[in-house]
Design a protein around this motif. Structure first.
Motif, mmCIF file in Angstrom:
data_model
loop_
_atom_site.group_PDB
_atom_site.id
_atom_site.type_symbol
_atom_site.label_atom_id
_atom_site.label_comp_id
_atom_site.label_asym_id
_atom_site.label_seq_id
_atom_site.Cartn_x
_atom_site.Cartn_y
_atom_site.Cartn_z
ATOM 1 N N PRO A 85 21.414 -30.909 -10.464
ATOM 2 C CA PRO A 85 22.456 -29.988 -10.934
ATOM 3 C C PRO A 85 22.626 -28.788 -10.009
ATOM 4 O O PRO A 85 21.674 -28.342 -9.359
ATOM 5 N N HIS A 86 23.853 -28.266 -9.945
ATOM 6 C CA HIS A 86 24.110 -27.064 -9.149
ATOM 7 C C HIS A 86 24.146 -25.843 -10.066
ATOM 8 O O HIS A 86 24.046 -25.960 -11.297
ATOM 9 N N LEU A 87 24.303 -24.692 -9.443
ATOM 10 C CA LEU A 87 24.274 -23.434 -10.186
ATOM 11 C C LEU A 87 25.334 -23.397 -11.301
ATOM 12 O O LEU A 87 25.090 -22.838 -12.376
ATOM 13 N N GLY A 88 26.493 -23.999 -11.054
ATOM 14 C CA GLY A 88 27.554 -24.046 -12.067
ATOM 15 C C GLY A 88 27.115 -24.848 -13.284
ATOM 16 O O GLY A 88 27.280 -24.411 -14.427
ATOM 17 N N ASN A 89 26.539 -26.017 -13.062
ATOM 18 C CA ASN A 89 26.027 -26.832 -14.165
ATOM 19 C C ASN A 89 24.972 -26.043 -14.955
ATOM 20 O O ASN A 89 24.920 -26.118 -16.179
ATOM 21 N N TYR A 90 24.157 -25.310 -14.206
ATOM 22 C CA TYR A 90 23.061 -24.586 -14.837
ATOM 23 C C TYR A 90 23.581 -23.483 -15.749
ATOM 24 O O TYR A 90 23.296 -23.471 -16.944
ATOM 25 N N VAL B 9 30.727 -18.833 -21.234
ATOM 26 C CA VAL B 9 32.019 -18.764 -20.546
ATOM 27 C C VAL B 9 31.863 -18.688 -19.030
ATOM 28 O O VAL B 9 32.840 -18.692 -18.303
ATOM 29 N N HIS B 10 30.591 -18.641 -18.574
ATOM 30 C CA HIS B 10 30.363 -18.473 -17.141
ATOM 31 C C HIS B 10 30.958 -19.609 -16.328
ATOM 32 O O HIS B 10 30.769 -20.770 -16.645
ATOM 33 N N ARG B 11 31.628 -19.228 -15.270
ATOM 34 C CA ARG B 11 32.212 -20.225 -14.378
ATOM 35 C C ARG B 11 31.857 -19.783 -12.970
ATOM 36 O O ARG B 11 32.149 -18.652 -12.568
ATOM 37 N N VAL B 12 31.221 -20.659 -12.239
ATOM 38 C CA VAL B 12 30.823 -20.323 -10.878
ATOM 39 C C VAL B 12 31.778 -21.025 -9.923
ATOM 40 O O VAL B 12 32.073 -22.211 -10.079
ATOM 41 N N MET B 13 32.254 -20.289 -8.932
ATOM 42 C CA MET B 13 33.192 -20.859 -7.978
ATOM 43 C C MET B 13 32.455 -21.337 -6.719
ATOM 44 O O MET B 13 31.330 -20.917 -6.433
ATOM 45 N N SER C 110 38.259 -22.634 -5.975
ATOM 46 C CA SER C 110 37.989 -23.804 -6.807
ATOM 47 C C SER C 110 36.562 -23.712 -7.329
ATOM 48 O O SER C 110 35.723 -23.026 -6.754
ATOM 49 N N LYS C 111 36.281 -24.406 -8.447
ATOM 50 C CA LYS C 111 34.965 -24.245 -9.056
ATOM 51 C C LYS C 111 33.881 -24.957 -8.252
ATOM 52 O O LYS C 111 34.159 -25.942 -7.557
ATOM 53 N N MET C 112 32.688 -24.426 -8.329
ATOM 54 C CA MET C 112 31.553 -25.069 -7.675
ATOM 55 C C MET C 112 31.424 -26.461 -8.278
ATOM 56 O O MET C 112 31.421 -26.613 -9.500
ATOM 57 N N SER C 113 31.337 -27.480 -7.428
ATOM 58 C CA SER C 113 31.313 -28.845 -7.941
ATOM 59 C C SER C 113 30.539 -29.758 -7.001
ATOM 60 O O SER C 113 30.519 -29.539 -5.793
ATOM 61 N N LYS C 114 29.945 -30.788 -7.595
ATOM 62 C CA LYS C 114 29.229 -31.753 -6.757
ATOM 63 C C LYS C 114 30.197 -32.574 -5.919
ATOM 64 O O LYS C 114 29.798 -33.173 -4.926
ATOM 65 N N SER C 115 31.473 -32.607 -6.319
ATOM 66 C CA SER C 115 32.424 -33.421 -5.556
ATOM 67 C C SER C 115 32.884 -32.738 -4.265
ATOM 68 O O SER C 115 33.556 -33.345 -3.446
HETATM 69 P P1 ADP Z 1 30.879 -31.254 -11.466
HETATM 70 O O1 ADP Z 1 32.145 -30.439 -11.477
HETATM 71 O O2 ADP Z 1 29.910 -30.782 -10.446
HETATM 72 O O3 ADP Z 1 31.188 -32.719 -11.363
HETATM 73 P P2 ADP Z 1 30.403 -31.855 -14.208
HETATM 74 O O4 ADP Z 1 31.852 -32.076 -14.404
HETATM 75 O O5 ADP Z 1 29.496 -33.038 -14.176
HETATM 76 O O6 ADP Z 1 30.185 -31.006 -12.874
HETATM 77 O O7 ADP Z 1 29.913 -30.818 -15.314
HETATM 78 C C1 ADP Z 1 28.703 -30.871 -16.025
HETATM 79 C C2 ADP Z 1 28.596 -29.610 -16.869
HETATM 80 O O8 ADP Z 1 28.500 -28.452 -16.028
HETATM 81 C C3 ADP Z 1 29.810 -29.354 -17.761
HETATM 82 O O9 ADP Z 1 29.344 -28.818 -18.983
HETATM 83 C C4 ADP Z 1 30.623 -28.336 -17.004
HETATM 84 O O10 ADP Z 1 31.384 -27.534 -17.864
HETATM 85 C C5 ADP Z 1 29.550 -27.534 -16.281
HETATM 86 N N1 ADP Z 1 30.050 -27.044 -15.000
HETATM 87 C C6 ADP Z 1 30.348 -27.807 -13.925
HETATM 88 N N2 ADP Z 1 30.750 -27.056 -12.883
HETATM 89 C C7 ADP Z 1 30.707 -25.769 -13.310
HETATM 90 C C8 ADP Z 1 31.002 -24.508 -12.691
HETATM 91 N N3 ADP Z 1 31.396 -24.435 -11.423
HETATM 92 N N4 ADP Z 1 30.838 -23.385 -13.426
HETATM 93 C C9 ADP Z 1 30.417 -23.457 -14.709
HETATM 94 N N5 ADP Z 1 30.123 -24.599 -15.343
HETATM 95 C C10 ADP Z 1 30.264 -25.760 -14.667
#
Ligand code: ADP
Ligand code: NA
Length: 344
Positions: free
Chosen positions: A16-21, A196-200, A207-212
């Motif tokens: 998991p990344h910081l956003g997931n956490y 409500v935390h959202r990490v970019m 765009s949001k922090m994402s594994k993709s």
């Molecule tokens: P990803 O965008 O990396 O594919 P997922 O869609 O698998 O992540 O999300 C798994 C969980 O982590 C969900 O509950 C989602 O809301 C949360 N999450 C994912 N990315 C973020 C982010 N950048 N900031 C906050 N929460 C996030």
């Protein structure tokens, strides 16, 4: 009288990344302290959901282990919580089938995520088969599996992100349909409001922090070392405006760092308040402080993870076995009620 049961799942798609956490997993761990002892906490690594899109078997196996180690490393206590792989509990799939016999095709077809997939699919030029022929049944039906995940554990509360609200509403619809057909068996699960935390993204803060995201330095993994965290934060995209201020549309990079700082702030100051405090701080010093806050906030997750994933003492195996047993037993109780209701 239904005891409180919380269910949540995460797909095994790597560390998991910081956003997931901060967006999900940290709450899982916090509930262990916040909830009274008699609240059941059930957390699943949902590998059956993962195979709705193609997976490499060896990779999937590895990712499951890594997800388990990561959840333990962030503080999920397998004694307090039930922690297990979805596929180790056959009742999830079994209940899915039973629920699918009272679920409506129309409702599923109207789900936003499915409609998006239908719309995206024809754009592919690789194949000219219609989208319906290329998209898989599992992808269409997976909200029923999600409903089964929740209901098989008699969950009353489900932490869900915004993107999953519709799926929880569908799970409630499954309860209504089943109870209507076979009598009051399930309770309608409620939403627990997620943080409500959202990490970019660090490299593209709009765009949001994402594994993709392709760039590794666009995201901090919860297992990153202090050095890796410092390196990624120091290379995070900011701007050339003087000083520190909170203005997401105009200064997305700096604002994202302020948000991160706020998420981990002991004094719970808002990004705006922190912007005031660090108004005249040099960007390099400011980034150091953000790194410090993350490193402190993760409190050695990386080191614990390394120990768990490296060790040869079979601890992960034990957790897998014990979690599967506990989850199976809980699910079997539900299946007893369900089968009796249906006449199976
Ligand atoms: P990803 O965008 O990396 O594919 P997922 O869609 O698998 O992540 O999300 C798994 C969980 O982590 C969900 O509950 C989602 O809301 C949360 N999450 C994912 N990315 C973020 C982010 N950048 N900031 C906050 N929460 C996030
Ligand atoms: Na995603």
């Amino acid at each position: 009288i239904w005891p409180k049961v919380v269910f949540s799942g995460i797909q095994p798609t790597g560390i998991p990344h910081l956003g997931n956490y901060v967006g999900a997993l940290r709450q899982w761990a916090q509930l262990q302290d916040q909830e009274p002892e008699d609240t059941k906490l059930i957390y699943s690594i949902v590998d059956l959901h993962a195979i709705t899109t193609p997976q490499q078997p060896e990779k999937l196996k590895q990712w499951k282990r890594e997800s388990l180690a990561a959840l333990l490393a962030i503080g999920i206590d397998p004694e307090r919580s039930t922690l297990f792989y979805q596929s180790s509990v056959p009742a999830h799939s079994e209940l899915m089938w039973i629920l699918s016999c009272t679920a409506s095709v129309g409702y599923l077809s109207r789900m936003t995520q499915w409609k998006q997939k239908l719309n995206i699919a024809p754009a592919s030029h690789i194949e000219d088969r219609p989208a319906e022929n290329r998209l898989k049944v599992g992808l269409f039906a997976y909200p029923i599996l999600q409903a089964a995940d929740i209901l098989v554990h008699r969950a009353t509360h489900v932490p869900v992100g915004h993107d999953q609200q519709q799926h929880l509403e569908f799970a409630r619809e499954c309860v209504t349909n089943f109870n209507h057909a076979y009598g009051e068996t399930f309770v309608h699960p409620q939403t627990i409001t997620p943080p409500v935390h959202r990490v970019m993204s660090l490299s593209d803060p709009t765009s949001k922090m994402s594994k993709s995201h392709k760039l590794q330095r666009s995201r901090i993994l919860i297992t990153d070392t202090a050095e890796e965290i410092r390196l990624k934060i120091s290379s995070a995209l900011t701007d050339s405006t003087q000083g520190i201020s909170y203005d997401p549309p105009l200064r997305p990079g700096v604002s994202n760092l302020l948000s991160i700082l706020s998420i981990f702030d002991n004094e719970k100051r808002t990004p705006e308040q922190l912007a005031q405090v660090y108004r005249d701080t040099h960007p390099r010093i400011f980034k150091d402080m953000v790194s410090d806050a993350i490193i402190l906030g993760l409190q050695g997750v990386g080191a614990r993870y390394k120990e768990l994933i490296d060790n040869k003492n079979k601890y992960l195996d034990q957790v897998e076995d014990a979690g599967a047993r506990k989850a199976r037993q809980n699910a079997e109780e539900t299946m007893g009620l369900v089968k009796a209701a249906v006449g199976l």
